[in-house]
Design an enzyme around this catalytic site. Sequence first.
Site, PDB file in Angstrom:
ATOM      1  N   ASP A   1      74.105  49.055  28.088  1.00 29.57           N
ATOM      2  CA  ASP A   1      73.441  48.294  27.018  1.00 29.57           C
ATOM      3  C   ASP A   1      72.658  47.130  27.626  1.00 29.57           C
ATOM      4  O   ASP A   1      71.523  46.855  27.222  1.00 29.57           O
ATOM      5  CB  ASP A   1      74.469  47.763  26.002  1.00 29.57           C
ATOM      6  CG  ASP A   1      74.980  48.856  25.073  1.00 29.57           C
ATOM      7  OD1 ASP A   1      74.335  49.918  24.974  1.00 29.57           O
ATOM      8  OD2 ASP A   1      76.034  48.646  24.437  1.00 29.57           O
TER       9      ASP A   1
ATOM     10  N   GLY B   1      71.676  46.979  30.819  1.00 29.27           N
ATOM     11  CA  GLY B   1      70.640  47.540  31.688  1.00 29.27           C
ATOM     12  C   GLY B   1      69.406  47.960  30.901  1.00 29.27           C
ATOM     13  O   GLY B   1      68.272  47.791  31.358  1.00 29.27           O
TER      14      GLY B   1
ATOM     15  N   GLN C   1      42.108  55.663  30.402  1.00 30.07           N
ATOM     16  CA  GLN C   1      40.979  56.202  29.631  1.00 30.07           C
ATOM     17  C   GLN C   1      39.848  55.175  29.532  1.00 30.07           C
ATOM     18  O   GLN C   1      38.674  55.512  29.702  1.00 30.07           O
ATOM     19  CB  GLN C   1      41.485  56.613  28.237  1.00 30.07           C
ATOM     20  CG  GLN C   1      40.514  57.488  27.474  1.00 30.07           C
ATOM     21  CD  GLN C   1      40.319  58.853  28.133  1.00 30.07           C
ATOM     22  OE1 GLN C   1      41.126  59.281  28.953  1.00 30.07           O
ATOM     23  NE2 GLN C   1      39.226  59.512  27.800  1.00 30.07           N
ATOM     24  N   ILE C   2      40.214  53.930  29.274  1.00 30.10           N
ATOM     25  CA  ILE C   2      39.194  52.879  29.138  1.00 30.10           C
ATOM     26  C   ILE C   2      38.468  52.677  30.470  1.00 30.10           C
ATOM     27  O   ILE C   2      37.258  52.456  30.506  1.00 30.10           O
ATOM     28  CB  ILE C   2      39.847  51.566  28.622  1.00 30.10           C
ATOM     29  CG1 ILE C   2      40.242  51.749  27.154  1.00 30.10           C
ATOM     30  CG2 ILE C   2      38.908  50.363  28.810  1.00 30.10           C
ATOM     31  CD1 ILE C   2      41.088  50.634  26.575  1.00 30.10           C
TER      32      ILE C   2
ATOM     33  N   GLY D   1      36.627  57.043  35.209  1.00 31.04           N
ATOM     34  CA  GLY D   1      36.887  57.542  36.562  1.00 31.04           C
ATOM     35  C   GLY D   1      37.625  56.525  37.416  1.00 31.04           C
ATOM     36  O   GLY D   1      38.515  56.881  38.212  1.00 31.04           O
TER      37      GLY D   1
ATOM     38  N   GLU E   1      68.410  55.128  32.675  1.00 33.50           N
ATOM     39  CA  GLU E   1      69.310  54.300  31.851  1.00 33.50           C
ATOM     40  C   GLU E   1      69.319  54.787  30.390  1.00 33.50           C
ATOM     41  O   GLU E   1      69.427  53.996  29.449  1.00 33.50           O
ATOM     42  CB  GLU E   1      68.971  52.811  32.001  1.00 33.50           C
ATOM     43  CG  GLU E   1      69.099  52.396  33.473  1.00 33.50           C
ATOM     44  CD  GLU E   1      69.288  50.936  33.717  1.00 33.50           C
ATOM     45  OE1 GLU E   1      69.785  50.241  32.821  1.00 33.50           O
ATOM     46  OE2 GLU E   1      68.960  50.485  34.827  1.00 33.50           O
TER      47      GLU E   1
END
Length: 389
Positions: A244, A246, A344-345, A348, A371
């Site tokens: 919890d 972690g 994407q923005i 390339g 985890e």
Amino acid sequence: MPDLPIYPLSNEHKMLREAARDFAQKEIVPIAAEFDESGEFPTVTIKKMGELGFMGIEVPEQYGGSGMDTLAFILALEEICKADAAHGVIMSVNNSLYCHGILKFGTEEQKKKFVVPIATGKAIGGYCLTEPQSGSDASAMKSRATRDGDSYILNGRKSWVTSGPVADSFIVFMMMEPEKKQKGISAFLVEGNTPGLTRGKKEPKLGIRASATSELIFEDCRVPVANRLSEEGDGFKIAMTILDAGRIGIATQALGIAEAAYEAARQYAGQRQAFGQPIGAFQGTGFKIADMKTRIEASRLLTYNAAIAKENSKKTGGRYSLEASMAKLFASETAMYVTHQAIQIHGGMGYSKELPMERYFRDAKITEIYEGTSEIQRLVISRSELGIK
Ligand code: CAA
């Protein structure tokens, strides 16, 4: 990033965050790509993070830590993860799986022996639950511990151990009475140089490549009874309680990755021209920025909220499984979404190794897996909401 009005930060919080940001930007950012490429463990920067007190932020000063609260840990970890998620997971495991677990369940002697070296940055800790055939179904473990006089003998294999190749000591979960299932598991503290413990091959990974991950092999590995954490049979609850904590660390890691990718995408969207205007002026890009920003801020609220729930549980003893799982689920899916959109923005250039966008994308994926996978987080959340065991 401005403070959130519902979580006013103390001067101490702000100073720690500033120190972590300064260190991360000056010392980690310049080396992150190189260590990702080589897969080498970043020994020097990890050591410096230990010297700065980043490996035991919530550990009381008497055990070598900084004696701060969970929010302080999260704020510092977020800055480290913005720079490099591999450094981040090493820090997260040291603080929230290893030190936190021993502080919560260990004896005074165990805290002195096993927490102090990690909290002071002189050593590294690990957490061993998963096995080759059991990940989500943790209690299906095959490794075995048997009592032999004033020792236990451990046998089995643990896999996907963060810092496995380099850690100095581990919290290890072993089955003692399989017919009792979850209640047959016990937890042990094992020093890395114990005879019968060997490290398996280092995993070649998609992301967080500078963090070292391996199997650990236990062959008649003898540990003293004094190294048992809590009572025999308490292991499963210890493992889950520690996870919890972690999971809030991994939510923070996801948040840091998303923030780094978002900031680069935001700047690029304002600068890159196409068809006579910045690409951010096209709704197709502008709306991506809006969704990225909104999901990041929602992740931050869930993550800081979980950190505060954990802090409160130090006084009440209550569980914060729901808050931790919601934070990890949402922040990790946000990190995948944001890093995907950031590539994407960038077009390339986002696909090129000349920019960190592709590293952020590769690093983000693990936050949906380790985890507790996103499916396990949904299980924890839905069981909690529906009152189903
Ligand atoms: N805190 C305290 N107790 C808990 C608990 C928690 N978070 N979760 C469960 N328990 C208790 C239950 O209350 C129950 O106790 P009682 O029998 O006394 O009622 C007992 O544990 C058994 O619980 P369940 O019946 O719910 O157990 P389950 O076998 O169905 O498992 C699970 C539930 C949510 C699927 C759990 O197994 C789980 O979280 N699995 C994922 C494991 C995981 O996250 N693995 C990652 C390993 S670490 C890693 O990734 C590597 C690394 O180094 C970073």
